[in-house]
Design a protein around this motif. Structure first.
Motif, PDB file in Angstrom:
ATOM      1  N   ALA A 191     -11.678  -7.509 -12.183  1.00  8.49           N
ATOM      2  CA  ALA A 191     -12.117  -7.028 -11.112  1.00  8.49           C
ATOM      3  C   ALA A 191     -11.448  -5.540 -10.676  1.00  8.49           C
ATOM      4  O   ALA A 191     -13.444  -4.892 -10.548  1.00  8.49           O
ATOM      5  CB  ALA A 191     -11.235  -7.518  -9.815  1.00  8.49           C
ATOM      6  N   PHE A 192     -11.044  -4.655 -11.000  1.00 11.52           N
ATOM      7  CA  PHE A 192     -10.711  -3.410 -11.514  1.00 11.52           C
ATOM      8  C   PHE A 192     -11.657  -2.958 -12.173  1.00 11.52           C
ATOM      9  O   PHE A 192     -12.512  -1.369 -11.870  1.00 11.52           O
ATOM     10  CB  PHE A 192      -9.490  -3.291 -11.821  1.00 11.52           C
ATOM     11  CG  PHE A 192      -8.954  -1.554 -10.861  1.00 11.52           C
ATOM     12  CD1 PHE A 192      -8.878  -1.391 -10.078  1.00 11.52           C
ATOM     13  CD2 PHE A 192      -8.846  -0.730 -12.281  1.00 11.52           C
ATOM     14  CE1 PHE A 192      -9.019   0.058  -8.935  1.00 11.52           C
ATOM     15  CE2 PHE A 192      -9.077   0.015 -11.483  1.00 11.52           C
ATOM     16  CZ  PHE A 192      -8.471   1.110  -9.868  1.00 11.52           C
ATOM     17  N   GLU A 206      -0.356  -6.484  -7.401  1.00 11.06           N
ATOM     18  CA  GLU A 206      -1.125  -5.181  -8.069  1.00 11.06           C
ATOM     19  C   GLU A 206      -2.156  -4.712  -8.506  1.00 11.06           C
ATOM     20  O   GLU A 206      -2.374  -2.888  -8.489  1.00 11.06           O
ATOM     21  CB  GLU A 206      -0.521  -6.188  -9.407  1.00 11.06           C
ATOM     22  CG  GLU A 206       0.920  -6.163 -10.276  1.00 11.06           C
ATOM     23  CD  GLU A 206       1.335  -6.737 -11.267  1.00 11.06           C
ATOM     24  OE1 GLU A 206       2.413  -7.196 -11.353  1.00 11.06           O
ATOM     25  OE2 GLU A 206      -0.093  -7.392 -11.782  1.00 11.06           O
ATOM     26  N   PHE A 207      -3.367  -5.409  -7.800  1.00 12.97           N
ATOM     27  CA  PHE A 207      -4.757  -5.155  -7.944  1.00 12.97           C
ATOM     28  C   PHE A 207      -4.266  -3.975  -6.258  1.00 12.97           C
ATOM     29  O   PHE A 207      -5.241  -2.872  -6.465  1.00 12.97           O
ATOM     30  CB  PHE A 207      -5.829  -6.174  -7.954  1.00 12.97           C
ATOM     31  CG  PHE A 207      -6.320  -5.706  -7.961  1.00 12.97           C
ATOM     32  CD1 PHE A 207      -7.678  -5.666  -8.401  1.00 12.97           C
ATOM     33  CD2 PHE A 207      -7.546  -6.019  -5.804  1.00 12.97           C
ATOM     34  CE1 PHE A 207      -9.185  -5.276  -7.324  1.00 12.97           C
ATOM     35  CE2 PHE A 207      -8.816  -5.820  -5.753  1.00 12.97           C
ATOM     36  CZ  PHE A 207      -9.747  -5.169  -6.857  1.00 12.97           C
ATOM     37  N   LEU A 208      -4.313  -4.242  -6.035  1.00 13.12           N
ATOM     38  CA  LEU A 208      -3.940  -3.829  -4.207  1.00 13.12           C
ATOM     39  C   LEU A 208      -3.365  -2.634  -4.390  1.00 13.12           C
ATOM     40  O   LEU A 208      -4.050  -1.629  -3.688  1.00 13.12           O
ATOM     41  CB  LEU A 208      -2.848  -4.638  -3.466  1.00 13.12           C
ATOM     42  CG  LEU A 208      -3.195  -4.282  -1.356  1.00 13.12           C
ATOM     43  CD1 LEU A 208      -4.738  -4.238  -1.298  1.00 13.12           C
ATOM     44  CD2 LEU A 208      -2.841  -4.973  -1.243  1.00 13.12           C
ATOM     45  N   GLU A 209      -2.199  -2.537  -5.044  1.00 11.08           N
ATOM     46  CA  GLU A 209      -1.943  -1.000  -5.553  1.00 11.08           C
ATOM     47  C   GLU A 209      -2.432   0.000  -6.254  1.00 11.08           C
ATOM     48  O   GLU A 209      -2.343   1.062  -6.131  1.00 11.08           O
ATOM     49  CB  GLU A 209      -0.217  -1.007  -6.237  1.00 11.08           C
ATOM     50  CG  GLU A 209       0.737  -1.504  -4.681  1.00 11.08           C
ATOM     51  CD  GLU A 209       1.839  -2.274  -5.390  1.00 11.08           C
ATOM     52  OE1 GLU A 209       1.801  -2.044  -6.976  1.00 11.08           O
ATOM     53  OE2 GLU A 209       3.054  -3.306  -4.600  1.00 11.08           O
ATOM     54  N   ALA A 210      -3.556  -0.636  -6.984  1.00  6.43           N
ATOM     55  CA  ALA A 210      -4.258   0.415  -8.125  1.00  6.43           C
ATOM     56  C   ALA A 210      -5.675   0.504  -7.634  1.00  6.43           C
ATOM     57  O   ALA A 210      -5.927   1.804  -7.888  1.00  6.43           O
ATOM     58  CB  ALA A 210      -4.790  -0.950  -8.965  1.00  6.43           C
ATOM     59  N   VAL A 211      -5.733  -0.485  -6.247  1.00  4.42           N
ATOM     60  CA  VAL A 211      -7.036   0.086  -5.161  1.00  4.42           C
ATOM     61  C   VAL A 211      -6.602   1.579  -4.709  1.00  4.42           C
ATOM     62  O   VAL A 211      -7.407   2.473  -4.519  1.00  4.42           O
ATOM     63  CB  VAL A 211      -7.952  -0.976  -4.366  1.00  4.42           C
ATOM     64  CG1 VAL A 211      -8.500  -0.686  -4.002  1.00  4.42           C
ATOM     65  CG2 VAL A 211      -8.822  -2.111  -5.746  1.00  4.42           C
ATOM     66  N   ALA A 225      -4.366   3.306  -5.209  1.00 11.40           N
ATOM     67  CA  ALA A 225      -3.890   4.921  -6.062  1.00 11.40           C
ATOM     68  C   ALA A 225      -4.788   5.277  -6.212  1.00 11.40           C
ATOM     69  O   ALA A 225      -5.262   6.306  -7.070  1.00 11.40           O
ATOM     70  CB  ALA A 225      -2.512   4.059  -7.076  1.00 11.40           C
ATOM     71  N   SER A 226      -6.324   4.218  -6.532  1.00 15.18           N
ATOM     72  CA  SER A 226      -7.588   5.200  -6.906  1.00 15.18           C
ATOM     73  C   SER A 226      -8.826   5.737  -5.727  1.00 15.18           C
ATOM     74  O   SER A 226      -8.412   5.513  -4.932  1.00 15.18           O
ATOM     75  CB  SER A 226      -8.747   3.961  -7.955  1.00 15.18           C
ATOM     76  OG  SER A 226      -9.991   4.733  -7.514  1.00 15.18           O
ATOM     77  N   SER A 227      -8.728   7.173  -6.060  1.00 10.92           N
ATOM     78  CA  SER A 227      -9.272   7.634  -4.905  1.00 10.92           C
ATOM     79  C   SER A 227     -11.180   7.388  -4.625  1.00 10.92           C
ATOM     80  O   SER A 227     -11.779   7.198  -3.873  1.00 10.92           O
ATOM     81  CB  SER A 227      -9.660   9.301  -5.422  1.00 10.92           C
ATOM     82  OG  SER A 227     -10.202   9.400  -7.018  1.00 10.92           O
ATOM     83  N   ARG A 228     -12.188   6.442  -5.776  1.00  9.34           N
ATOM     84  CA  ARG A 228     -12.861   6.198  -5.818  1.00  9.34           C
ATOM     85  C   ARG A 228     -12.771   5.135  -4.861  1.00  9.34           C
ATOM     86  O   ARG A 228     -14.157   4.843  -3.774  1.00  9.34           O
ATOM     87  CB  ARG A 228     -13.548   6.028  -6.526  1.00  9.34           C
ATOM     88  CG  ARG A 228     -13.727   6.643  -7.463  1.00  9.34           C
ATOM     89  CD  ARG A 228     -14.125   6.106  -8.876  1.00  9.34           C
ATOM     90  NE  ARG A 228     -15.649   5.678  -8.580  1.00  9.34           N
ATOM     91  CZ  ARG A 228     -16.040   4.440 -10.058  1.00  9.34           C
ATOM     92  NH1 ARG A 228     -15.175   4.800 -11.075  1.00  9.34           N
ATOM     93  NH2 ARG A 228     -16.880   3.871 -10.064  1.00  9.34           N
TER      94      ARG A 228
END
Length: 140
Positions: free
Chosen positions: A45-46, A73-78, A80-83
């Motif tokens: 997904a990421f 983990e996906f939610l945290e990565a999203v 943390a991403s400025s995009r």
């Protein structure tokens, strides 16, 4: 201000084929024609988000129990991403864990829904999403 609306895509992140088909059937039954793009885990997904495979605007429907990169983990990565930090994310899961629900809301989800055995919950979630993106202006 541009007040034109683009059709939102549902980005379904779900590893279980039966659960994914249930969501897709619920959309068809409710005559919701928004496109659905599916990933089977958080890593896929990421990568799809980063490559631009998922056009904006989109709403994410996220499972929590998945291989490689789970939903939290996906939610945290999203986030943390400025995009992608402004992404609208709903959780659809079997997890009744208070700890997981709290972590999800701390990562600014729009809602937390439990899957049910009958699939009726998917109809309710699909109807909610249909109403949500009809009245919401999503980030593009």
């Amino acid at each position: 201000m541009d007040d034109t609306k683009k059709e939102a895509t549902l980005f379904l992140i779900e590893d279980d084929d039966v659960d994914a088909q249930t969501v897709e059937r619920a959309f068809k039954k409710l005559r919701i024609s928004n496109p659905i793009i599916r990933a089977r885990d958080g890593v896929e997904a990421f990568g799809m988000l980063e490559s631009g495979e998922v056009p904006k605007p989109f709403v994410i429907l996220l499972d929590l129990q998945m291989p490689r990169m789970n939903g939290l983990e996906f939610l945290e990565a999203v986030r943390a991403s400025s995009r992608f930090r402004d992404s609208v994310i709903f959780i659809l899961t079997t997890s009744k864990s208070e700890e997981e629900r709290t972590k999800a809301y701390q990562n600014l989800i729009a809602g937390y829904f439990l899957k049910d055995e009958s699939g009726e919950g998917s109809m309710d979630v699909s109807a909610l999403l249909d109403g949500y993106w009809k009245i919401s202006f999503l980030p593009t």
